[in-house]
Scaffold this active site. Structure first.
Site, PDB file in Angstrom:
ATOM      1  N   LYS A   1      74.633 -20.042  61.178  1.00 32.29           N
ATOM      2  CA  LYS A   1      75.531 -19.941  60.047  1.00 32.29           C
ATOM      3  C   LYS A   1      76.781 -19.126  59.912  1.00 32.29           C
ATOM      4  CE  LYS A   1      72.107 -17.520  57.686  1.00 32.29           C
ATOM      5  NZ  LYS A   1      71.135 -17.464  58.994  1.00 32.29           N
TER       6      LYS A   1
ATOM      7  N   ARG B   1      67.945 -15.274  49.770  1.00 31.34           N
ATOM      8  CA  ARG B   1      66.898 -15.012  50.910  1.00 31.34           C
ATOM      9  C   ARG B   1      65.548 -15.000  50.384  1.00 31.34           C
ATOM     10  NH1 ARG B   1      70.203 -13.095  55.789  1.00 31.34           N
ATOM     11  NH2 ARG B   1      68.687 -13.309  57.717  1.00 31.34           N
TER      12      ARG B   1
ATOM     13  N   ARG C   1      72.802  -7.211  69.916  1.00 33.44           N
ATOM     14  CA  ARG C   1      72.494  -6.889  68.521  1.00 33.44           C
ATOM     15  C   ARG C   1      71.170  -6.201  68.432  1.00 33.44           C
ATOM     16  NH1 ARG C   1      73.396 -10.966  63.351  1.00 33.44           N
ATOM     17  NH2 ARG C   1      71.115 -10.176  63.074  1.00 33.44           N
TER      18      ARG C   1
ATOM     19  N   ARG D   1      61.551 -12.085  62.019  1.00 32.85           N
ATOM     20  CA  ARG D   1      62.566 -12.316  61.397  1.00 32.85           C
ATOM     21  C   ARG D   1      62.236 -13.903  61.048  1.00 32.85           C
ATOM     22  NH1 ARG D   1      67.236 -11.064  65.032  1.00 32.85           N
ATOM     23  NH2 ARG D   1      68.561 -12.244  63.708  1.00 32.85           N
TER      24      ARG D   1
END
Ligand code: ADP
Length: 192
Positions: free
Chosen positions: A13, A88, A133, A144
């Site tokens: 994205k 979301r 990250r 996730r």
């Protein structure tokens, strides 16, 4: 143009957002980036969001919705935007409809990047090696992805029913996917 870039973690994205914002001259609003910036600056919002992010859980709707509502109220978002990482959940879809309707507009298109799970995990582990990250560990990635399938994917139904959902194959090289994304956005522009 009022666009949403939708898809699982690792779908690309952030990478594809830049082509769309360049093409349409709109602002890129990534909730993940805004949260990471707040975590980095140790703001109150960042402190509240951090524990959810580190676990790969969704930040509670009230926090996210208040933040996005505030952001969409700013001048640079008045004539269009690209949302990345929002909405979301079903509650976020509804809140966004209210915000956009209150401004006298409607969403033009939701572009969803489709990538299978094995490829997503491989990409996220690669990103972990390159960027470190904190939520790109194997365990957090699995959470996730599970949250995406359970909470986020069902939220797209509303957009499909409205006829504004465009599915795009997110596998292949970045330039190929970019071309598909731009074609989908152009179709939305024509029909919108
Ligand atoms: P990714 O799509 O790669 O998982 P993001 O950078 O979009 O990552 O988001 C990172 C984290 O920020 C998410 O795992 C979640 O904790 C939080 N977050 C971002 N956007 C939202 C949202 N719309 N609702 C709830 N939590 C969010």
């Amino acid at each position: 143009m009022r666009l949403i870039l939708f898809g699982p973690p690792g779908a690309g994205k952030g990478t594809q957002a830049s082509a769309l914002v360049d093409r349409y001259g709109i602002v890129h609003i990534s909730t993940g980036d805004i949260f990471r910036e707040n975590v980095g600056n140790e703001t109150e919002l960042g402190l509240q969001a951090k524990r959810y992010m580190d676990a790969g859980d969704l930040v509670p709707d009230e926090l996210v919705i208040a933040m996005v509502s505030d952001r969409l109220g700013q001048d640079d978002a008045r004539d269009g935007f690209l949302l990345d990482g929002f909405p979301r959940t079903v509650a976020q879809v509804e809140a966004l409809d209210d915000i956009v309707a209150a401004q006298g507009h409607a969403l033009d298109a939701v572009i969803r990047l489709i990538v299978d799970d094995d490829e997503l995990v491989a990409r996220l582990l690669q990103r972990a090696r390159e960027q470190g990250r904190s939520d790109d560990t194997r365990e957090v990635i699995a959470n996730r992805l599970a949250n995406y399938r359970a909470e986020t994917e069902p939220a797209v139904t509303a957009y499909r029913e409205r006829g504004i959902l465009h599915d795009v194959d997110g596998e292949g090289d970045v330039a190929e996917v970019r071309e598909r994304v731009l074609v989908a956005a152009a179709q939305a522009e024509d029909t919108g």
